[in-house]
Design a protein around this motif. Structure first.
Motif, PDB file in Angstrom:
ATOM      1  N   LEU A 213       5.847   5.354   1.807  1.00 49.27           N
ATOM      2  CA  LEU A 213       4.315   5.330   2.246  1.00 49.27           C
ATOM      3  C   LEU A 213       3.593   6.063   1.407  1.00 49.27           C
ATOM      4  O   LEU A 213       2.048   6.098   1.813  1.00 49.27           O
TER       5      LEU A 213
ATOM      6  N   PHE B 297       1.956   6.700  -2.578  1.00 55.62           N
ATOM      7  CA  PHE B 297       2.155   6.198  -3.999  1.00 55.62           C
ATOM      8  C   PHE B 297       0.817   6.853  -4.733  1.00 55.62           C
ATOM      9  O   PHE B 297      -0.003   7.449  -4.213  1.00 55.62           O
TER      10      PHE B 297
ATOM     11  N   LYS C 114      -1.852   6.123  -7.806  1.00 59.49           N
ATOM     12  CA  LYS C 114      -2.581   5.005  -8.625  1.00 59.49           C
ATOM     13  C   LYS C 114      -3.697   5.785  -9.148  1.00 59.49           C
ATOM     14  O   LYS C 114      -4.216   6.711  -8.844  1.00 59.49           O
TER      15      LYS C 114
ATOM     16  N   PHE D 146      -2.088   8.330  -3.054  1.00 59.47           N
ATOM     17  CA  PHE D 146      -2.518   7.353  -1.570  1.00 59.47           C
ATOM     18  C   PHE D 146      -1.429   7.435  -0.609  1.00 59.47           C
ATOM     19  O   PHE D 146      -0.271   7.443  -0.791  1.00 59.47           O
TER      20      PHE D 146
ATOM     21  N   LYS E   2      -0.233   4.427   2.180  1.00 52.51           N
ATOM     22  CA  LYS E   2      -0.385   3.260   2.423  1.00 52.51           C
ATOM     23  C   LYS E   2      -0.846   2.957   3.671  1.00 52.51           C
ATOM     24  O   LYS E   2      -0.013   2.130   4.607  1.00 52.51           O
TER      25      LYS E   2
ATOM     26  N   THR F 280      -2.816   0.455   4.607  1.00 51.22           N
ATOM     27  CA  THR F 280      -2.910  -1.039   4.505  1.00 51.22           C
ATOM     28  C   THR F 280      -1.749  -1.907   4.999  1.00 51.22           C
ATOM     29  O   THR F 280      -1.862  -2.989   5.656  1.00 51.22           O
ATOM     30  N   ASP F 281      -0.472  -1.274   4.981  1.00 51.45           N
ATOM     31  CA  ASP F 281       0.600  -1.520   5.485  1.00 51.45           C
ATOM     32  C   ASP F 281       0.614  -1.938   7.049  1.00 51.45           C
ATOM     33  O   ASP F 281       1.317  -2.588   7.565  1.00 51.45           O
TER      34      ASP F 281
ATOM     35  N   ARG G  62      -9.102   0.034   2.590  1.00 48.83           N
ATOM     36  CA  ARG G  62      -8.371   0.300   1.392  1.00 48.83           C
ATOM     37  C   ARG G  62      -7.238   1.285   1.727  1.00 48.83           C
ATOM     38  O   ARG G  62      -7.189   1.873   2.873  1.00 48.83           O
ATOM     39  N   ASP G  63      -6.572   1.408   0.934  1.00 44.27           N
ATOM     40  CA  ASP G  63      -5.429   2.394   1.120  1.00 44.27           C
ATOM     41  C   ASP G  63      -5.991   3.723   0.920  1.00 44.27           C
ATOM     42  O   ASP G  63      -7.171   3.859   0.376  1.00 44.27           O
TER      43      ASP G  63
END
Ligand code: ANZ
Ligand code: ZN
Length: 839
Positions: free
Chosen positions: A147, A149, A151, A191, A193, A195-196, A422-423
């Motif tokens: 969960l 990441f 970017k 980040f 997640k 958005t999951d 957004r994430d």
């Protein structure tokens, strides 16, 4: 004595409660549990009136629940990381930790002076390793669960101070300290997640029936679920069926025949490829990236465009070519970073088309006949498709469905559900935050710090002499061995967004073992929070992040709930008059005096002062009232009482001298009642009914968080007692009055309780019960008619006999005057309602 003295009583009872540990929550208690929580404060320096109002409301509920027999958890702590401490470090040359801890000490003492029923044994501060270390371990859990990441993402970059700025530090597109125009710069960042969970967060809103509708709606809009079409534009001159050239996402496929250009973000790969070959493109992109990254900044910045000379083919008409522009209002991390512009029906596209003389073609109208109406401004609403070939005459949603259907059938695009959410970018290039527990190794990449090396403690020896993140410059802290391969590696210097700290503090309050973030079973005894109270400014981010974090913990099996806050209440602000000098300076109330003629003048100079609007208390308007001197003067209970009394809690409360004085007078009134001699005889039926109605009304009002109503009911009861003659009923009413005011004015209640010789503390007493039979109205208003016409009314005891009603009605002066001495022919009585005299 005949005056209640808060200067003595407040301290006395605060000490007693502390000694008796009255408000310590026992997780193992067999009683039913109640968790009351107010949003924890940022330790900015001193408690302000907004805090006092917020915490008083929570306190009344917490004390009420305790009296009802619940085991109550009502904790307090400090949201202690964040920018202001670093600003203080730069401006006042004091270490952020020192500044923060001093503020906490001051504010804790202030809160204690107000007598809040808090469990101080559970106090926590997010800036201490025994809090943030556990947060680091939760972060690693989420990382292992996939969960977290990394970017590339854009940040606000101050080119003069060479530092990343938070959105709040960008003012009108400029850096807050350097004044230099801010640029957008790409950085690799961490980040979560969220958005999951977009769909789940949206669906969950449906279960939150004890939340204000407006907050749920704001969250719903923030998540922003929309159905749209994603498809590829092919560049003119390339072979069909090849790679996807420019992919776009649209929520308005129905407007596809209104397209007049395609716009890509300045960070879009096509733009970057062109920039590599053509210096004028590179130059434009640099210009377009100026300005902050916040949505508001981008929305208001002037539209800038660059015509690349490239063209794409319209998906529904291969002979129709659209120019490709680079535009600064297209965000790279939203949708696909590219869009087709429909100037007639989108505000930004309209502005852009006007500026660059692009066609504006109406494709939506109120009716099919409106096809040729000119477009004077963008019309973003739905309607009927016009000038759109096979779509003509279809309503917008039908046209949308039709285009998606055709795109899918022909294979050039597909329907897609999209979320605006957004994430969550949690990296901050700042010192005063939770260190992200990661080490960067050249061989292994980013590696989580092993649990036995937690907490990763912030180094104390940092300097704020230079701009930027002091952690980056730290000579030793940054150098570590890779936990995996042992090679020399570098510690992550980003810290976590402070919203992470506030995403789980309510769990740590419920259970705080030393060796892990919380114990699941213990936390679940308390959670979810029964009633959460705070400012509506947190309606979106904090509440959404906390809901996400709880869900993430639920997914990895750390906790068995998804929604952290069962009930939510957002209270109004505390406002105050503002004063302005004639030359436009805001003045502090202390700087204003009343002249002999009654006019407002500046104390120092005697020049006139303008009375400004009533506004939220704020430093900038200089209309704050510091609670401390008010507490000195009136005591805790008067301040608490005023906070509850004047306005419904969801509305703004205007601070006023007369308001606090009224509250202070009530405190003394209750005290005088409490001193009335006891041991009277006799029964007072009317007072007894009033008493039971007050018990019911106050309980119901507190239950519904309508504190002003509970206060009104108590004013009524106090007046009734004052008017009543001594009786056993009156003794009982006074005793009960003390129980009913105890949640709101606890020091007065304790002092009076003791003065009346009651045993134990009122804090440990039970909430009184009422007799439902005594709630019905004991008085009725009876209409008196002559020949069917209303002539008068009379009040009488309920259940008055027909005979008595007739006698009373005939004796009324108005009736006698009308009858003029004559005897009525007939009298009709409807008991408790009506007497009709037929003359
Ligand atoms: C054509 C169109 C016609 C659009 C029209 C709007 C109105 P929401 O609803 O918020 O999800 N868009 C797409 N990607 C974008 C990006 N990266 N940056 C800025 N704007 C972007 O927004 C979806 C709409 O926002 C899309 O629908 C697109 O413009 C724009 F009359 O496409 B629309
Ligand atoms: Zn390694």
């Amino acid at each position: 004595t005949d005056r209640f003295d808060p200067a003595v009583a407040d301290r006395r009872w605060q000490k007693r409660w502390a000694e008796a540990r009255s408000f310590q929550a026992d997780s193992n208690s067999a009683k039913p549990k109640s968790y009351v929580l107010e949003m924890f404060p940022y330790p900015s320096g001193r408690i302000h009136m907004g805090h006092v109002r917020n915490y008083t409301m929570g306190d009344v509920l917490a004390r009420f629940r305790r009296m009802q027999g619940y085991e109550v958890l009502h904790p307090m702590g400090w949201d202690a990381f964040g920018m202001p401490a670093e600003n203080a470090a730069m401006e006042k040359k004091v270490h952020p930790g020192t500044w923060t801890r001093q503020n906490i000490a001051t504010m804790r003492e202030q809160l204690q002076r107000i007598g809040f029923a808090l469990d101080w044994s559970r106090e926590l501060a997010t800036c201490e390793p025994n809090y943030y270390g556990h947060e680091q371990s939760l972060f690693l859990d989420l990382m292992e669960a996939g969960l977290v990441f990394r970017k590339e993402s854009e940040v606000n970059w101050d080119p003069v101070d060479m530092t990343v700025l938070a959105n709040e530090q960008v003012i009108d597109g400029k850096g807050w300290r350097s004044g230099a125009p801010v640029e957008r710069k790409k950085l690799s960042q961490w980040f979560l997640k969220i958005t999951d969970f977009a769909e789940d967060l949206l669906e969950g809103l449906g279960t939150l029936d004890q939340w204000p509708d407006k907050v749920r709606l704001m969250q719903q809009n923030w998540i922003g679920k929309s159905r749209g079409l994603q498809f590829c534009f092919r560049l003119a001159g390339t072979a069909p069926g090849g790679a996807c050239d420019i992919e776009v996402f649209t929520t308005r496929p129905d407007t596809i025949f209104g397209a007049s250009f395609v716009a890509i973000s300045p960070s879009h790969p096509i733009g970057e490829a062109l920039a590599a070959e053509r210096p004028e493109v590179a130059e434009f992109i640099a210009r377009a990236r100026a300005g902050g990254t916040s949505a508001a900044e981008i929305e208001t910045a002037e539209k800038l465009g660059f015509d690349t000379g490239l063209e794409v083919l319209h998906p529904l008409d291969p002979d129709w070519r659209l120019p490709v522009w680079i535009a600064n209002f297209v965000l790279m991390d939203y949708g696909t970073g590219a869009l087709f512009g429909v100037p007639a029906h989108d505000v930004r596209d309209f502005e852009f088309a006007k500026k660059y003389h692009l066609p504006i073609r109406r494709v939506v109208a109120d009716s099919p006949r409106g096809a040729d109406e000119p477009v004077v401004e963008a019309e973003p609403g739905a309607g009927i498709a016009v000038n759109s070939r096979f779509l003509d005459g279809l309503a917008s949603d039908q046209a949308t469905a039709e285009v998606i259907k055709r795109a899918e059938a022909a294979g050039w695009g597909e329907g897609k559900t999209q979320y605006r959410l957004r994430d969550w970018g949690v990296s901050r290039q700042r010192y005063w935050g939770t260190p992200i527990p990661v080490v960067h190794c050249e061989e292994c990449g980013p590696v989580g710090v092993p649990r036995d090396q937690l907490p990763v403690v912030l180094p104390e020896d940092v300097s704020f002499e230079l701009p930027g993140n002091p952690l980056d410059r730290h000579p030793t802290w940054t150098t570590v061995d890779c936990p995996k391969c042992g090679a020399a590696a570098r510690r992550e210097t980003d810290t976590l967004d402070t919203f992470v700290d506030s995403s789980w503090y309510f769990i740590r309050f419920a259970s705080q073992p030393d060796n892990r973030p919380f114990d699941r079973a213990e936390a679940e005894k308390w959670l979810p929070v029964g009633q959460y109270i705070g400012g509506v400014e947190h309606a979106i981010l904090h509440l959404l992040y906390a809901r996400f974090w709880t869900r993430a913990l639920e997914r990895i099996g750390k906790i068995g709930i998804k929604e952290p806050f069962k009930g939510l209440f957002t209270q109004g602000m505390v406002t105050h008059e503002t004063y302005e000098s004639l030359d436009g300076r805001w003045l502090n109330p202390d700087e204003v005096a009343v002249a002999e003629n009654g006019a407002l003048v500046e104390r120092a100079t005697g020049t006139a002062v303008r009375l400004g609007r009533v506004e939220k208390m704020s430093k900038s308007k200089k209309n704050t009232v510091d609670p401390e001197p008010i507490l000195d003067r009136y005591g805790a209970d008067a301040v608490r009482w005023f906070m509850l009394s004047d306005s419904p809690p969801e509305r703004d409360l205007e601070w006023s001298e007369s308001g606090i004085e009224g509250a202070a007078r009530f405190v003394q009134r209750v005290w005088r009642l409490a001193l009335a001699p006891k041991g009277n005889d006799g029964h007072d039926a009317a007072l007894l009914r009033k008493l039971h109605r007050a018990i019911a009304a106050v309980g119901e009002a507190i239950e519904g968080l309508q504190f002003n109503k509970s206060v009104a009911a108590l004013y009524e009861l106090a007046s009734a007692i004052e008017k009543a003659k001594p009786s056993a009923t009156r003794d009982e009413a006074i005793r009960t009055l003390l129980l009913l005011i105890a949640p709101g004015a606890p020091h007065l209640a304790e002092e009076a309780w003791a003065a009346r010789g009651e045993t134990g503390m009122i804090a440990d007493a039970s909430w009184p019960a009422f007799e439902p039979g005594l709630l019905v109205d004991d008085e009725v208003t009876i209409a008196v008619q002559i020949n069917g016409k209303l002539r008068d009314t009379m009040t009488a005891a309920r259940g008055l006999s027909r005979e008595d009603a007739e006698v009373l009605a005939l004796a009324l002066p108005k009736v006698q005057a009308q009858l003029g001495g004559g005897t009525p022919r007939k009298v009709i009585v409807v008991p408790d309602r009506l007497v009709n005299i037929v003359a």
